[in-house]
Design a protein around this motif. Structure first.
Motif, PDB file in Angstrom:
ATOM      1  N   LEU A 204       0.826  -1.209   0.000  1.00  0.00           N
ATOM      2  CA  LEU A 204       0.000   0.000   0.000  1.00  0.00           C
ATOM      3  C   LEU A 204       0.859   1.257   0.000  1.00  0.00           C
ATOM      4  O   LEU A 204       0.508   2.260  -0.640  1.00  0.00           O
ATOM      5  CB  LEU A 204      -0.933  -0.017   1.213  1.00  0.00           C
ATOM      6  N   ALA A 207       1.995   1.788  -3.489  1.00  0.00           N
ATOM      7  CA  ALA A 207       0.892   2.306  -4.305  1.00  0.00           C
ATOM      8  C   ALA A 207       0.700   3.795  -4.061  1.00  0.00           C
ATOM      9  O   ALA A 207       0.530   4.581  -5.006  1.00  0.00           O
ATOM     10  CB  ALA A 207      -0.384   1.535  -3.988  1.00  0.00           C
ATOM     11  N   ILE A 237      -8.270  -1.128  -3.984  1.00  0.00           N
ATOM     12  CA  ILE A 237      -7.247  -2.157  -4.193  1.00  0.00           C
ATOM     13  C   ILE A 237      -7.909  -3.460  -4.639  1.00  0.00           C
ATOM     14  O   ILE A 237      -8.804  -3.982  -3.969  1.00  0.00           O
ATOM     15  CB  ILE A 237      -6.443  -2.408  -2.898  1.00  0.00           C
TER      16      ILE A 237
END
Length: 475
Positions: A204, A207, A237
């Motif tokens: 994450l 990202a 996601i």
């Protein structure tokens, strides 16, 4: 800086930080945290104090008891006690009046301290507390003991918990890497079984940094539970639901073979499990080349980033396998902008010795390069480590070489020596690192559960560069 782990259940709310007023605190109340001293903590102290004496940043000197007596005891230990007082007991609004501490034993890099404070006296008229303070290491030995006097808050304070940034004394290489990759756009990455907070959080983070578009391949129920517990936001996601880690590795390989993802990223499963799926006989990711791992490292003691290979995949590579290890390293070096990398084939000595197989392999690899069997780089070996990275050491030994003292790639004899070298540079030499597997049809981000957020982000950035270069090669 690494995170502190609160020991007090009252302080285990990750979203907010609350104090305890004087009236809410009783005799005998206590709180604490755990913290592990790292080399980065020592570097940060140097940066904050302005003491940038190179001797104090030298790993050998930093390992001495005397240095740790000054830094770890006086500043680091006291700071941890202050952290407990200021964030847990009493918490925000506390005024530090004074403390007396005894430093009973040295603290070294890698030591984990349990820091506790306990209320031993209350002054209701002045709203003051006396607290016993202790720091106990992982062996149960008390290294710091003493008392602190504070003025406790009388009003309730509650505010959002701040997240401290990671701080490094030297981070120019990492910043340059991210700056180079971000404009290229995010790459599609299958994150394989990230069923722990560290690996899911790393995906994450990457990202959010604009490096990857993650597709999580894992049991959805486990991912949801981890995200909820760790307060990680999974909005937007994609998740490919599979029953277990073995299925996750197999499905991720299928996705890469179909072109739906460009990179694989190891999550919480074992390295053997994901790599077995990548190199299986029926895997669409197999190539004619042996897969190998590359550490891209940067240390304050060396003027440029360099690659160590192979320190994670091939245990005792043969000559043919070493040739592929070199070829993979050349591909990675060229990807990061080194047009003709200088390759040092390492051994314990710089001369060919029939009783030392690593020196024979080194000589053979250099001859293969002379004959064009390994192209795109300048090879030399055998070279001892000091000759490979120190021009002065090479001159002293009379070595005339275009590689000695300027190596871009260090090819180690086997996995054991390579792994120890990489970890020594990271933990004792202050090196930053990124890890990636080359030789398959897609790069594989291979990180350890012990790796820092910085290492995980850098590994994603390297994989992005490789993926973008392969895109160009297909057009």
């Amino acid at each position: 800086m690494n995170d502190t782990t609160p020991l007090s259940p009252a302080a285990d709310d990750r979203r907010t930080i609350r104090n305890r007023t004087f009236d809410e605190i009783a005799f005998g109340d206590e709180a604490g945290l755990e913290r592990t001293l790292t080399a980065a903590d020592i570097q940060l102290f140097a940066a904050l104090s302005g003491d940038l004496n190179p001797q104090h940043l030298d790993p050998a000197f930093a390992a001495s008891t005397r240095f740790h007596g000054v830094i770890a005891h006086g500043m680091w230990g006291a700071a941890l006690i202050s952290a407990v007082l200021g964030t847990q007991l009493p918490g925000p609004g506390t005024i530090y009046l004074g403390q007396t501490l005894e430093f009973l034993a040295p603290v070294h890099v890698g030591d984990t301290l349990e820091v506790r404070v306990k209320v031993t006296a209350r002054d209701a008229a002045k709203k003051r507390l006396t607290l016993a303070c202790t720091c106990v290491n992982q062996d149960g030995k008390t290294v710091i003991a003493g008392e602190a006097q504070v003025s406790a808050p009388t009003a309730r304070i509650e505010r959002p918990r701040a997240t401290l940034p990671e701080v490094r004394l030297i981070d120019a290489a990492g910043k340059t890497l991210l700056d180079a990759v971000r404009p290229l756009g995010a790459i599609r990455v299958a994150v394989v079984h990230p069923c722990d907070e560290a690996s899911l959080g790393a995906a994450l983070d990457a990202a959010r940094a604009g490096l990857i578009e993650p597709l999580i391949v894992a049991p959805r129920a486990k991912i949801d539970a981890i995200a909820q517990k760790a307060e990680l936001d999974l909005a937007g996601i994609a998740i490919e639901d599979v029953p277990h880690s073995h299925a996750a590795a197999a499905r991720a390989v299928e996705l890469a073979g179909d072109g739906r993802v460009e990179v694989l990223m190891k999550g919480g499963l074992h390295t053997d499990e994901i790599m077995s799926a990548v190199v299986a006989h029926d895997s669409p990711l197999r190539t004619a080349r042996r897969v190998s791992h590359c550490y891209l490292m940067h240390t304050p003691a060396y003027p440029r980033p360099f690659i160590i290979t192979d320190a994670a995949i091939n245990i005792a590579p043969t000559l043919d396998e070493k040739a592929d290890i070199v070829r993979n390293a050349i591909d990675l070096a060229q990807t990061i902008g080194v047009a003709v990398p200088r390759i040092a084939i390492l051994a314990a000595v710089e001369t060919v010795n029939p009783r030392m197989p690593a020196t024979l392999d080194a000589a053979a690899l250099c001859k293969m390069a002379d004959r064009g069997q390994i192209a795109g780089a300048t090879l030399d070996g055998p070279l001892a480590f000091d000759n490979a990275i120190s021009a002065a050491a090479a001159r002293i030994k009379g070595i005339q070489s275009p590689v000695a003292g300027r190596a871009d790639v260090l090819v180690v004899p086997d996995l054991e020596s390579g792994n120890m070298l990489a970890k020594q540079l990271e933990y004792l030499g202050g090196a930053s690192s990124a890890g990636i597997v080359m030789g398959a049809r897609v790069p594989v981000i291979l990180t350890s559960r012990a790796d820092s957020r910085e290492t995980r982000i850098a590994s994603c950035a390297i994989a992005a560069l490789v993926a973008h270069r392969r895109r160009i090669g297909k057009t």
